[in-house]
Design an enzyme around this catalytic site. Structure first.
Site, PDB file in Angstrom:
ATOM      1  N   ARG A 188      45.059  62.868  21.679  1.00  0.00           N
ATOM      2  CA  ARG A 188      44.299  61.615  21.800  1.00  0.00           C
ATOM      3  C   ARG A 188      43.973  61.275  23.256  1.00  0.00           C
ATOM      4  NH1 ARG A 188      44.213  58.066  17.164  1.00  0.00           N
ATOM      5  NH2 ARG A 188      44.403  59.447  15.387  1.00  0.00           N
ATOM      6  N   ARG A 200      40.477  55.171  23.188  1.00  0.00           N
ATOM      7  CA  ARG A 200      40.500  53.787  23.675  1.00  0.00           C
ATOM      8  C   ARG A 200      41.233  53.541  24.987  1.00  0.00           C
ATOM      9  NH1 ARG A 200      42.712  49.925  19.415  1.00  0.00           N
ATOM     10  NH2 ARG A 200      43.699  51.828  18.687  1.00  0.00           N
ATOM     11  N   ARG A 223      31.303  53.748  23.237  1.00  0.00           N
ATOM     12  CA  ARG A 223      31.469  53.399  21.828  1.00  0.00           C
ATOM     13  C   ARG A 223      30.912  52.022  21.480  1.00  0.00           C
ATOM     14  NH1 ARG A 223      35.122  54.588  18.229  1.00  0.00           N
ATOM     15  NH2 ARG A 223      33.935  53.044  17.124  1.00  0.00           N
ATOM     16  N   ASP A 266      37.539  63.594  13.950  1.00  0.00           N
ATOM     17  CA  ASP A 266      38.693  63.033  13.249  1.00  0.00           C
ATOM     18  C   ASP A 266      39.045  63.947  12.078  1.00  0.00           C
ATOM     19  OD1 ASP A 266      40.450  60.439  13.121  1.00  0.00           O
ATOM     20  OD2 ASP A 266      39.986  60.950  11.052  1.00  0.00           O
ATOM     21  N   TYR A 292      45.699  60.484   2.885  1.00  0.00           N
ATOM     22  CA  TYR A 292      44.621  59.481   2.969  1.00  0.00           C
ATOM     23  C   TYR A 292      43.820  59.437   1.678  1.00  0.00           C
ATOM     24  CZ  TYR A 292      45.751  58.931   7.869  1.00  0.00           C
ATOM     25  OH  TYR A 292      46.409  58.658   9.025  1.00  0.00           O
TER      26      TYR A 292
HETATM   27  O1  1CP Z   1      41.332  63.050  22.116  1.00  0.00           O
HETATM   28  C1  1CP Z   1      41.499  63.030  20.896  1.00  0.00           C
HETATM   29  O2  1CP Z   1      42.525  63.551  20.400  1.00  0.00           O
HETATM   30  C2  1CP Z   1      40.501  62.354  20.047  1.00  0.00           C
HETATM   31  C3  1CP Z   1      40.089  63.045  18.770  1.00  0.00           C
HETATM   32  C4  1CP Z   1      40.889  62.633  17.534  1.00  0.00           C
HETATM   33  C5  1CP Z   1      41.875  63.383  16.879  1.00  0.00           C
HETATM   34  C6  1CP Z   1      42.450  64.712  17.316  1.00  0.00           C
HETATM   35  C7  1CP Z   1      40.711  61.440  16.790  1.00  0.00           C
HETATM   36  C8  1CP Z   1      39.776  60.356  17.118  1.00  0.00           C
HETATM   37  N1  1CP Z   1      41.508  61.502  15.671  1.00  0.00           N
HETATM   38  C9  1CP Z   1      42.237  62.664  15.707  1.00  0.00           C
HETATM   39  C10 1CP Z   1      43.181  63.170  14.714  1.00  0.00           C
HETATM   40  C11 1CP Z   1      43.762  62.243  13.718  1.00  0.00           C
HETATM   41  N2  1CP Z   1      43.153  61.250  12.988  1.00  0.00           N
HETATM   42  C12 1CP Z   1      45.089  62.356  13.235  1.00  0.00           C
HETATM   43  C13 1CP Z   1      46.067  63.396  13.688  1.00  0.00           C
HETATM   44  C14 1CP Z   1      46.639  63.047  15.030  1.00  0.00           C
HETATM   45  C15 1CP Z   1      47.638  61.919  15.034  1.00  0.00           C
HETATM   46  O3  1CP Z   1      48.637  62.021  14.312  1.00  0.00           O
HETATM   47  O4  1CP Z   1      47.410  60.981  15.795  1.00  0.00           O
HETATM   48  C16 1CP Z   1      45.278  61.365  12.258  1.00  0.00           C
HETATM   49  C17 1CP Z   1      46.538  61.082  11.473  1.00  0.00           C
HETATM   50  C18 1CP Z   1      44.048  60.673  12.106  1.00  0.00           C
HETATM   51  C19 1CP Z   1      43.746  59.576  11.161  1.00  0.00           C
HETATM   52  C20 1CP Z   1      43.264  58.381  11.895  1.00  0.00           C
HETATM   53  N3  1CP Z   1      41.992  58.256  12.368  1.00  0.00           N
HETATM   54  C21 1CP Z   1      44.008  57.245  12.291  1.00  0.00           C
HETATM   55  C22 1CP Z   1      45.481  56.967  11.988  1.00  0.00           C
HETATM   56  C23 1CP Z   1      45.612  56.008  10.854  1.00  0.00           C
HETATM   57  C24 1CP Z   1      47.072  55.898  10.378  1.00  0.00           C
HETATM   58  O5  1CP Z   1      47.375  56.377   9.274  1.00  0.00           O
HETATM   59  O6  1CP Z   1      47.890  55.324  11.107  1.00  0.00           O
HETATM   60  C25 1CP Z   1      43.129  56.421  13.012  1.00  0.00           C
HETATM   61  C26 1CP Z   1      43.418  55.081  13.627  1.00  0.00           C
HETATM   62  C27 1CP Z   1      41.864  57.079  13.043  1.00  0.00           C
HETATM   63  C28 1CP Z   1      40.622  56.642  13.739  1.00  0.00           C
HETATM   64  C29 1CP Z   1      40.364  57.336  15.027  1.00  0.00           C
HETATM   65  N4  1CP Z   1      40.318  58.710  15.196  1.00  0.00           N
HETATM   66  C30 1CP Z   1      40.002  59.010  16.515  1.00  0.00           C
HETATM   67  C31 1CP Z   1      39.829  57.761  17.197  1.00  0.00           C
HETATM   68  C32 1CP Z   1      39.434  57.599  18.650  1.00  0.00           C
HETATM   69  C33 1CP Z   1      40.072  56.738  16.261  1.00  0.00           C
HETATM   70  C34 1CP Z   1      39.994  55.232  16.508  1.00  0.00           C
HETATM   71  C35 1CP Z   1      38.752  54.712  15.901  1.00  0.00           C
HETATM   72  C36 1CP Z   1      37.817  54.063  16.892  1.00  0.00           C
HETATM   73  O7  1CP Z   1      37.821  54.363  18.103  1.00  0.00           O
HETATM   74  O8  1CP Z   1      37.026  53.232  16.400  1.00  0.00           O
END
Ligand code: 1CP
Length: 346
Positions: A26, A30, A39, A75, A150
């Site tokens: 990540r 943000r 964004r 994602d 999910y």
């Molecule tokens: O630099 C990076 O890593 C950004 C790319 C990235 C990756 C590798 C994003 C962007 N998401 C992910 C993987 C991801 N998504 C995982 C595996 C990694 C981890 O465990 O953190 C998981 C579980 C998700 C699912 C997901 N997507 C969540 C978690 C929800 C929960 O169950 O708690 C969330 C909040 C998202 C949205 C998301 N994905 C990525 C971003 C920047 C965001 C936030 C949304 C936004 O900016 O509006």
């Protein structure tokens, strides 16, 4: 020089490196003001499907931190969305699925993998591979269990009770669902590598909620199928989950070069639980980035010291960068890792 000669890929294969490679899960997102700026007014899904936005956001942390790898901005649920499943990524919540997948009928109706619907992903990866030079590009996908969680829950969940109920109550349907996801996950990873990704990471983030027995019975065969399906591509495969201390020996048998370790398990202990020859990735507690620099530096140095015993060590956090992290602390951390002598001079 190509990414193959860079420190990250060399460390993943247990080859000699001139510095410890580092990137952060990540690292885009943000915590970066330049990400928040780009964004503004664009939904997450839309941002992920615009190749020029994906390229820019993926490069932001590389420019700022000088990390050894970029991770594609996307994602884990994005491939399903692109293939036609009705889902959204809701700000402040995460992935939300319109109709949770709990019955045979819904499993049967899941979309098939179709590379044509992921054109935007290929375009972004191609452009990034050109731009990045010797910096590695990590392609990724969610692990089948984590994606299934999910789909079955309909959104984020703390205990994944419905997922586990389906898994144990209707094991045939569960394995059918997992097999369908294996196809999509493996297809997504292959597509990214074919387009130029130099390593892949499978994020099976939520497997730590399973006992080793349940993991072996309901998940591991599917993870092995994903890894076998990409074995011929000859890129390092990184496997990561959260809270996986007790699962490490089983995760290590999935057919991977690198095991991601969360912060709860010291690296020396993790090394005793995986296969000889496997590299490790990790494992600073993400909340330590918010601690006074001296505290973070001492912990990072200890992790680097323990990492010397591994065939290869890719420095990272034990989970994703917290949005409230100070980018300057991460920049300083990269400098500390890069300055650390790979061999014990004393
Ligand atoms: O630099 C990076 O890593 C950004 C790319 C990235 C990756 C590798 C994003 C962007 N998401 C992910 C993987 C991801 N998504 C995982 C595996 C990694 C981890 O465990 O953190 C998981 C579980 C998700 C699912 C997901 N997507 C969540 C978690 C929800 C929960 O169950 O708690 C969330 C909040 C998202 C949205 C998301 N994905 C990525 C971003 C920047 C965001 C936030 C949304 C936004 O900016 O509006």
């Amino acid at each position: 020089m190509s990414p193959r000669d860079g420190a990250l890929i060399r460390a993943a294969y247990g080859e000699h490196v001139d510095h410890v490679p580092v990137w952060f899960m990540r690292q885009a997102g943000r915590s970066l003001p330049e990400y928040r700026a780009i964004r503004e007014g664009i939904g997450m899904l839309e941002a992920c499907m615009r190749p020029e936005t994906v390229v820019e956001v993926t490069l932001q942390p590389v420019r700022r931190y000088g990390v050894d790898a970029a991770i594609l901005f996307s994602d884990i649920v994005l491939p399903l969305k692109a293939l036609g499943l009705d889902l959204d990524i809701v700000a402040g919540v995460g992935p939300v699925v319109a109709v949770p997948v709990r019955e045979q009928e819904q499993v049967s109706r899941l979309p098939e993998f179709d590379p044509n619907r992921l054109e935007f992903l290929q375009a972004a990866v191609r452009a990034l591979a050109d731009e990045l030079g010797d910096v590695a590009l990590i392609g990724f996908a969610g692990g089948p269990y984590t994606i299934a969680s999910y789909l079955v829950e309909g959104g984020p969940s703390r205990d994944h009770a419905r997922t586990k109920a389906l898994m144990r109550g209707a094991p045939e349907l569960w394995h059918e669902l997992m097999a369908r996801l294996v196809e999509i996950v493996a297809g997504t990873l292959r597509l990214q590598v074919r387009a130029g990704a130099s390593a892949v990471q499978l994020f099976d983030s939520w497997i730590g909620g399973l006992s080793p027995r349940d993991y072996r019975r309901y998940v591991l065969p599917h993870t092995q199928a994903v890894m076998a399906a990409i074995a011929d591509l000859n890129v390092p495969r990184i496997h990561f989950g959260v809270g996986t201390g007790e699962l490490l020996p089983d995760m290590a048998s999935a057919g991977v070069e690198v095991i991601g370790v969360d912060w709860r398990v010291p690296l020396d202990r993790a090394l005793g639980r995986i296969q000889s020859g496997q590299a490790v990735q990790g494992n600073v507690d993400p909340t330590l980035v918010l601690a006074p620099w001296e505290v973070l530096a001492a912990e990072a140095t200890e992790i680097l010291r323990l990492g010397r015993a591994a065939p290869g060590h890719i420095f990272n956090l034990g989970h994703g960068v917290l949005p409230s992290s100070d980018p300057d602390a991460l920049a300083r951390l990269v400098d500390l890792v890069h300055a650390f002598p790979v061999e014990d001079g004393g």
